[in-house]
Every structure is written in C-alpha cells, then in structure tokens.
Design a protein around this motif. Structure first.
Motif, mmCIF file in Angstrom:
data_model
loop_
_atom_site.group_PDB
_atom_site.id
_atom_site.type_symbol
_atom_site.label_atom_id
_atom_site.label_comp_id
_atom_site.label_asym_id
_atom_site.label_seq_id
_atom_site.Cartn_x
_atom_site.Cartn_y
_atom_site.Cartn_z
ATOM 1 N N PHE A 151 -23.920 -21.451 -16.902
ATOM 2 C CA PHE A 151 -23.540 -21.247 -15.508
ATOM 3 C C PHE A 151 -22.438 -20.189 -15.438
ATOM 4 C CE2 PHE A 151 -21.359 -25.160 -17.075
ATOM 5 C CZ PHE A 151 -20.048 -24.722 -17.086
ATOM 6 N N PRO A 152 -22.102 -19.697 -14.258
ATOM 7 C CA PRO A 152 -21.057 -18.668 -14.140
ATOM 8 C C PRO A 152 -19.675 -19.227 -14.470
ATOM 9 C CG PRO A 152 -22.446 -18.744 -12.171
ATOM 10 C CD PRO A 152 -22.752 -19.973 -12.963
ATOM 11 N N GLY A 153 -18.906 -18.502 -15.231
ATOM 12 C CA GLY A 153 -17.530 -18.902 -15.531
ATOM 13 C C GLY A 153 -17.453 -20.071 -16.489
ATOM 14 N N GLU A 154 -16.348 -20.829 -16.373
ATOM 15 C CA GLU A 154 -16.093 -21.921 -17.315
ATOM 16 C C GLU A 154 -16.056 -23.291 -16.654
ATOM 17 O OE1 GLU A 154 -12.466 -20.937 -19.289
ATOM 18 O OE2 GLU A 154 -13.348 -19.284 -20.431
ATOM 19 N N SER A 445 -17.482 -15.561 -9.946
ATOM 20 C CA SER A 445 -16.750 -14.288 -9.887
ATOM 21 C C SER A 445 -17.122 -13.484 -8.641
ATOM 22 C CB SER A 445 -17.047 -13.455 -11.141
ATOM 23 O OG SER A 445 -18.434 -13.150 -11.228
ATOM 24 N N ASP A 446 -18.111 -13.957 -7.883
ATOM 25 C CA ASP A 446 -18.590 -13.282 -6.677
ATOM 26 C C ASP A 446 -17.818 -13.818 -5.467
ATOM 27 O OD1 ASP A 446 -20.008 -12.590 -4.368
ATOM 28 O OD2 ASP A 446 -21.930 -12.555 -5.409
ATOM 29 N N GLU A 447 -16.871 -13.031 -4.968
ATOM 30 C CA GLU A 447 -15.989 -13.508 -3.893
ATOM 31 C C GLU A 447 -16.741 -13.924 -2.623
ATOM 32 O OE1 GLU A 447 -12.896 -14.373 -3.831
ATOM 33 O OE2 GLU A 447 -12.568 -13.845 -5.929
ATOM 34 N N PRO A 448 -17.706 -13.125 -2.148
ATOM 35 C CA PRO A 448 -18.453 -13.572 -0.964
ATOM 36 C C PRO A 448 -19.158 -14.910 -1.197
ATOM 37 C CG PRO A 448 -18.815 -11.236 -1.325
ATOM 38 C CD PRO A 448 -18.092 -11.744 -2.526
ATOM 39 N N LEU A 449 -19.700 -15.111 -2.398
ATOM 40 C CA LEU A 449 -20.365 -16.376 -2.718
ATOM 41 C C LEU A 449 -19.363 -17.532 -2.721
ATOM 42 C CD1 LEU A 449 -22.786 -18.069 -3.669
ATOM 43 C CD2 LEU A 449 -22.251 -17.342 -6.012
ATOM 44 N N ILE A 450 -18.190 -17.283 -3.285
ATOM 45 C CA ILE A 450 -17.150 -18.317 -3.312
ATOM 46 C C ILE A 450 -16.803 -18.756 -1.890
ATOM 47 C CG2 ILE A 450 -14.726 -18.784 -3.882
ATOM 48 C CD1 ILE A 450 -15.105 -16.782 -6.245
ATOM 49 N N GLU A 451 -16.689 -17.802 -1.005
ATOM 50 C CA GLU A 451 -16.353 -18.127 0.379
ATOM 51 C C GLU A 451 -17.482 -18.893 1.056
ATOM 52 O OE1 GLU A 451 -13.816 -18.750 3.285
ATOM 53 O OE2 GLU A 451 -13.332 -17.775 1.365
ATOM 54 N N ILE A 452 -18.710 -18.533 0.761
ATOM 55 C CA ILE A 452 -19.860 -19.255 1.309
ATOM 56 C C ILE A 452 -19.827 -20.718 0.856
ATOM 57 C CG2 ILE A 452 -22.380 -19.507 1.118
ATOM 58 C CD1 ILE A 452 -22.544 -16.440 1.078
ATOM 59 N N ILE A 453 -19.515 -20.929 -0.424
ATOM 60 C CA ILE A 453 -19.464 -22.291 -0.953
ATOM 61 C C ILE A 453 -18.331 -23.083 -0.308
ATOM 62 C CG2 ILE A 453 -18.989 -23.645 -3.041
ATOM 63 C CD1 ILE A 453 -20.510 -21.457 -4.597
ATOM 64 N N ARG A 454 -17.181 -22.443 -0.132
ATOM 65 C CA ARG A 454 -16.059 -23.121 0.530
ATOM 66 C C ARG A 454 -16.457 -23.582 1.927
ATOM 67 N NH1 ARG A 454 -11.973 -18.524 -1.500
ATOM 68 N NH2 ARG A 454 -11.059 -19.580 -3.326
ATOM 69 N N GLU A 469 -7.741 -33.917 2.908
ATOM 70 C CA GLU A 469 -7.958 -32.470 2.896
ATOM 71 C C GLU A 469 -8.848 -32.062 1.730
ATOM 72 O OE1 GLU A 469 -5.276 -28.371 2.513
ATOM 73 O OE2 GLU A 469 -4.318 -30.288 3.014
ATOM 74 N N MET A 470 -9.814 -31.205 2.011
ATOM 75 C CA MET A 470 -10.716 -30.725 0.975
ATOM 76 C C MET A 470 -9.976 -29.889 -0.060
ATOM 77 S SD MET A 470 -14.041 -28.216 1.370
ATOM 78 C CE MET A 470 -13.223 -26.656 0.984
ATOM 79 N N GLN A 471 -10.292 -30.094 -1.322
ATOM 80 C CA GLN A 471 -9.754 -29.279 -2.412
ATOM 81 C C GLN A 471 -10.588 -28.006 -2.549
ATOM 82 O OE1 GLN A 471 -6.951 -30.442 -4.606
ATOM 83 N NE2 GLN A 471 -6.811 -31.551 -2.673
ATOM 84 N N ASP A 472 -9.946 -26.924 -2.902
ATOM 85 C CA ASP A 472 -10.651 -25.655 -3.102
ATOM 86 C C ASP A 472 -11.504 -25.763 -4.365
ATOM 87 O OD1 ASP A 472 -11.540 -23.084 -3.441
ATOM 88 O OD2 ASP A 472 -9.554 -22.194 -3.732
ATOM 89 N N PRO A 473 -12.829 -25.694 -4.249
ATOM 90 C CA PRO A 473 -13.668 -25.865 -5.440
ATOM 91 C C PRO A 473 -13.462 -24.776 -6.494
ATOM 92 C CG PRO A 473 -14.991 -25.177 -3.541
ATOM 93 C CD PRO A 473 -13.628 -25.513 -3.027
ATOM 94 N N GLN A 474 -12.948 -23.602 -6.088
ATOM 95 C CA GLN A 474 -12.750 -22.496 -7.025
ATOM 96 C C GLN A 474 -11.447 -22.625 -7.809
ATOM 97 O OE1 GLN A 474 -14.818 -20.115 -7.852
ATOM 98 N NE2 GLN A 474 -13.536 -18.580 -8.848
ATOM 99 N N SER A 475 -10.531 -23.445 -7.354
ATOM 100 C CA SER A 475 -9.206 -23.535 -7.987
ATOM 101 C C SER A 475 -9.266 -24.256 -9.336
ATOM 102 C CB SER A 475 -8.247 -24.285 -7.063
ATOM 103 O OG SER A 475 -7.046 -24.599 -7.746
ATOM 104 N N PRO A 476 -8.621 -23.695 -10.364
ATOM 105 C CA PRO A 476 -8.541 -24.407 -11.655
ATOM 106 C C PRO A 476 -7.860 -25.766 -11.521
ATOM 107 C CG PRO A 476 -7.893 -22.106 -11.916
ATOM 108 C CD PRO A 476 -8.008 -22.351 -10.445
ATOM 109 N N ASP A 477 -6.924 -25.902 -10.582
ATOM 110 C CA ASP A 477 -6.237 -27.179 -10.387
ATOM 111 C C ASP A 477 -7.216 -28.273 -9.973
ATOM 112 O OD1 ASP A 477 -3.808 -26.110 -11.059
ATOM 113 O OD2 ASP A 477 -3.168 -25.759 -8.984
#
Length: 607
Positions: A151-154, A445-454, A469-477
């Motif tokens: 999958f993309p990333g880690e 790594s695709d910023e528009p895709l990340i925003e779509i998912i958010r 409150e929803m957690q940001d799915p892209q955040s390592p935290d």
C-alpha cells in the motif's frame, strides 16, 4: 495462467503479463546495464518472455506501447513503494521448517486478528515472532493478519493495497513474512491472510493502463468495480485466483479471509467465488492439507457457505455480523446506524440457534427484507466476535469495547463468544481489555487524495455528531495512538480478563460439549424482560448449562436446568475474576430461586 515474474534458476526469469488490448509490450530490466526486451502476446492476451541474465533482486518495469513505464501488476515485491519498480523474488530458496505441519482444523480454531503495524512497537513481521509464545499460552491457534499487499507509504489498514501479490516493504517484505509464518507453524498456529479481491486502492493504481480490469457496469463502494463478468473478464478472474494460489504455494498460508465479498459484483452462470473455491480445493489436494476460505459478507446469503454439491459457493465459513450486532446492542444499549435492527434478547437467541438473525424478515435500517435461513448450516461455518477492526475503527473515536462497557461487560462479552457453537475470534488486545483506540489511518503522498479521504471520513462520522472529534487519518500521531500496550496484560483487571479468556479457551478445547460445534446439540431460551439467556450444549454424556445476564441489575429467577448433577465450573462474578462476589450456588437445582449479578455469566457442567 501464471502471471508475474517467475525466477527459473541460473539467472533466468520468465515474465508473464495480461494486457489483452495493448499492441506493444516490453520488459525493462533496470540493472546497471539497462535492457529492453520485447514480449510476445498469445491468443488470450498474455505477453510472455524468458530473459537470461536476471538474478533475484533484479528490478524491472514494463514498457507499454513504447512510451509508458509501469511496475508489474503481479509484482512480488515493491522495495521502493507503489510508485517504484518491481523486484524479482526467488521463492524456492527459503528454508522452511514446517514440513510436518498439517494445519489446524477450522472447527478447532481460536482466531486472533492482528494488524502488523500496530501489533508491536516496531510494526514488522519479525517483531511479531516473540509474541507468538504469549498467544499460544493464551490458547490462540490461528492468527488472521490484516492485508499485507503493498500500500502507499508506511501506515494503512491494508485495504488500500495496489499490488495484491507484493508483501508490504515497511513490514519487512517477502523474506520476513515467510519467517513469521514459519514461526507460527512451529508454535502450532495457523495463519489466515486477509485479501482484497473487490477493489484496488487509489494511489499507485495503474491497472487501467494494462487492460480492462475495471468496469462501469456496476458502481463500486471503493471506486470502479472490478471486471468480473464483462468482456475480457477471464483475465481479471484469473488474476485473483492466481493471487489466492500464490499465497498458499509460496507463503504456506493456511487460509484466506475474503474482504467484503458483497462488493465482488458480477452476473453470470459461473460465480467467481465458486471458481475460486474449486481452485483452492484442487491445490489443497496437491499440497496435502486442507486450506480454507473465510468470507466477510453483508448479504446473509447462505449460498456463500453451502457446498458446491448443492449449489453453493463452497466457502468454508463466514464472519457473522448478526451475532456481533446482537451482542453489542445488548452490552452497550446503542441503537443508531445498523444497530437499530437489533437490541432484543431474542436476536442473540436466534443467532445462537441458527447463525443469521435476519433470514428473510424486514430489517428497519435496511428498509427491506434481508437474508436467508442458515438454520441447516453447521456451527463451524460461522466466525463470531464481540470486536473487529471494522467495528472499532469505523467509530469516530475508534473506541474498543473496553471504553464502552464496564469490566463486567467485557467478561460477559468473552463468555458470549466462547460459549457459542461457532468459531471464536478475538481482535488483538481484546483478551486483556486493551484501552488504545484503533483509528483509521493512512500515509498517502497524493495531497488531493488525502483531502478527499478526510472529507469522506468526516461525512461518514456525521452519525457520531457530538461524541468526539475526528482524528486526522494522515497524521502519524493517529497511527501511533493505536499501538498495543502489552504491559497492561500483567496488571489488575487486565490480567484477570486475560486469565478468563485463557480459561474459556481451555474449556472449549477440553469439554466435549463445548468442543463439538453442532447447533443441533444446543438449546437456547431467554427471559426478554430480564435479559437473561439460558444455553445448554451437549455431546454424548458431556453437558454444559450456561446462564448469561445482560441486565445492568441483579436478576432473581427460578432455575430450570435439565435433570442432572449440575456443578459450577466458571462464574464471572466471583472475586477470582475481580467480580463483586457470586450469589449463585455451586450446585444448581431445578425449581430453586437464584439471584445473578449484573452483566455476568455462569457455566455449570454435569458431573
């Protein structure tokens, strides 16, 4: 038809690619001396070539129509991620030590689902190995690993994989995965791998460049639907059947969990799932041990688990969401979303008795009739649970059951699952009441895709407005908060819960009445108003009688066990299990009034 790169030995490698509509294809060898070797197409649309001077570890791409470079859709390894080249892997040299391994029969499995990235601090295959001893001590004999396809990333749940044959590089790649599977077999643990045949993830998905993998005929839940029944669909079906066989042959996997089969959309005389089960039955005979297919399905369609001989698909078992929903609503009182179809004691009664709760009657949430009857299907064809990655992660705060109910409720949930005549399943950490959430997380790594998912997750979580409150799915935290806290299992109530799970597993494996997964050797009844459930199971002379109290208050009732000398063998309200103390007798007699503590369960056995 074999696809991908296949190392033949002596620095020779065969390449095979399905691309039926292309006019020109070549394999590009990316060694120090780059080479471009044209491929020849056969009548079924497969391009092939055998290349000299290609050693394991060689990187390569395919050149399409003379100007497009793409990694192999059947790549065995993507060392540089979803946008990088593929790597030739030699599978035959791994030193397996499981020659005598015969697997664990489905009806004996105690399944433990885990996510590699959050199971340990390191989040790798090899870091899992030291934990296998702990799982075996608990009584686990099968682990189900969430998808490991690249999958993309880690950071990802795994359902966004875009290379279904390639083992995730950040987890350790092919060699490390084999080491972990070999270690599992040495510990007597079967390995079930979660695979996704209903869609391909968005980032790094270049499948359309190769051929008609997708169709506009159906609207998929996660993008374009896979082409299982249109023109050229034979190649798509072969792709996924080859993928299933690949895991069995090269990685010694014992079973596959098929993600969301309701999203495998097709209309034809040869259902893909039937074709898949035929292929797995054939390779089972070849390998010499039973290999399993377990489906996740939202359909309550009994054809999924019926044998091929009577018109079914021949899938060995399926997740039973109805059991989960019945149990969850009784424990938590939640009645939103799909939970509005459940909430009565009668629902879990029916699930214990039959499997599916909805077997053709009207479902308020769905606003239609739903399901078919599973009353004739044996218990081992159903996998039941009180928690899964989905049921936790698809909540805005991703709370485990440990954050939704009191400690007594956690014990009751364990009892409800393990006393059933079905295959029990735990989600990692559940056995000791893990408190960490399991959020949805990504590392695209695709910023528009990340925003779509958010935005998509925010829309999905509107059902939880006011709950957090929803957690940001892209955040390592977000990802790091999901790591297991293994030290908890040695402390206080966490340790007591772990010991209770071990006791329940041991009972299942040693008491014949619990070991035999036969719904015909089961009686269940209840008192709806009091939320008291009575469960009797038997096998020859072995009998157990269990009482489960889903009430938040003490309940007094008249005991009505069958004739026999009923002696108590487990009572969740005892101080031994950090309860408030039992009010139930050691010997249960018919006609006697007894009082049961809130959210507790008790098991009696005929002696």
């Amino acid at each position: 038809m074999r696809i991908g790169s296949h190392y033949l030995g002596n620095d020779r490698c065969e390449f095979s690619l399905w691309a039926p509509t292309l006019q020109e294809v070549a394999v590009q060898i990316l060694s120090s001396e780059r080479r471009l070797i044209p491929m020849q197409q056969d009548e079924e649309g497969y391009w092939k070539v055998t290349v000299e001077g290609v050693a394991p570890g060689t990187l390569y791409n395919y050149e399409l129509e003379g100007n497009i470079e793409r990694a192999d859709p059947a790549s065995h390894f993507q060392p540089q991620g979803v946008h990088g080249p593929s790597e030739v892997v030699e599978h035959s040299t791994f030193a397996w030590t499981d020659k005598s391994w015969s697997g664990v029969p489905l009806e004996e499995m105690i399944i433990y689902e885990l996510h590699v990235g959050t199971f340990t601090d390191a989040g790798t295959f090899e870091s899992m190995i030291p934990r296998l001893k702990d799982l075996r001590e608990l009584g686990i004999n099968a682990i189900e690993i969430m998808p490991v396809a690249q999958f993309p990333g880690e950071r990802n749940w795994g359902y966004d994989g875009v290379f279904p044959f390639a083992v995730q590089n950040s987890y350790g790649g092919p060699e490390a995965f084999k080491k972990s599977i070999d270690a599992c077999h040495q510990h007597g643990i079967s390995v079930i791998l979660d695979v996704v045949f209903n869609h391909i993830g968005p980032e790094g998905n270049y499948f359309a460049d190769f051929g008609p993998y997708f169709t506009k005929k159906y609207s998929g839940d996660w993008g374009d639907a896979m082409n299982f029944d249109g023109q050229y669909s034979d190649g798509v079906r072969n792709y996924f059947i080859e993928n299933a066989l690949y895991w069995f042959e090269n990685y010694h996997i014992d079973g596959l969990r098929l993600d969301a089969i309701q999203a495998i959309l097709e209309f034809g005389a040869r259902p893909f799932l039937r074709e898949l089960s035929d292929a797995v039955a054939e390779i089972s005979q070849k390998i010499g041990r039973k290999l399993y297919l377990i489906a996740e399905s939202d359909l309550n369609d009994v054809r999924t688990i019926r044998s091929r001989e009577i018109g079914g698909y021949g899938i060995d078992a399926q997740w039973n969401d109805d059991f989960h929903h019945s149990l969850h609503t009784l424990l938590t009182g939640e009645n939103d979303r799909y939970y509005q179809d459940f909430g009565k004691l009668a629902h879990i009664e029916k699930s214990y008795r039959e499997g599916f709760v909805y077997s053709g009657q009207y479902a308020p949430h769905r606003k239609r009739r739903h399901g078919s009857s599973s009353v004739e299907e044996p218990g081992y064809k159903f996998v039941v649970f009180s928690q899964t990655h989905d049921q936790i992660g698809n909540r805005v705060l991703a709370e485990r059951l440990s954050q939704l109910v009191a400690f007594e409720g956690l014990k009751l949930a364990a009892g409800a699952v393990f006393l059933s005549a079905f295959v029990p399943f735990l989600f990692m950490g559940e056995e000791y009441g893990e408190s960490a959430p399991f959020f949805y997380f990504i590392s695209h790594s695709d910023e528009p895709l990340i925003e779509i998912i958010r935005k998509s997750k925010a829309e999905e979580f509107k059902a939880f407005t006011g709950r957090g409150e929803m957690q940001d799915p892209q955040s390592p935290d977000t990802f790091n908060k999901c790591k297991l806290n293994w030290e908890l299992r040695t402390e206080g109530k966490h340790q007591a819960l772990w010991e209770l799970h071990r006791q329940l597993i041991q009972m299942r494996q040693t008491i014949p009445a619990l070991k035999k997964l036969d719904k015909k050797c089961l009686e269940v009844s209840g008192i709806e108003d009091d939320k008291i459930l009575f469960l009797r199971r038997w096998n020859d002379d072995s009998q157990i009688f269990a009482i489960l109290n889903f009430n938040l208050e003490d309940v007094t009732f008249t005991a009505a066990p069958p004739v026999g000398n009923w002696q108590k063998i487990l009572d969740s309200s005892e101080r031994k299990w950090m309860g408030s103390g039992t009010s139930l007798p050691d010997n249960l007699e018919a006609g006697k009034q007894v009082t049961m503590k809130p959210q507790s369960f008790v098991v009696y056995e005929v002696k």
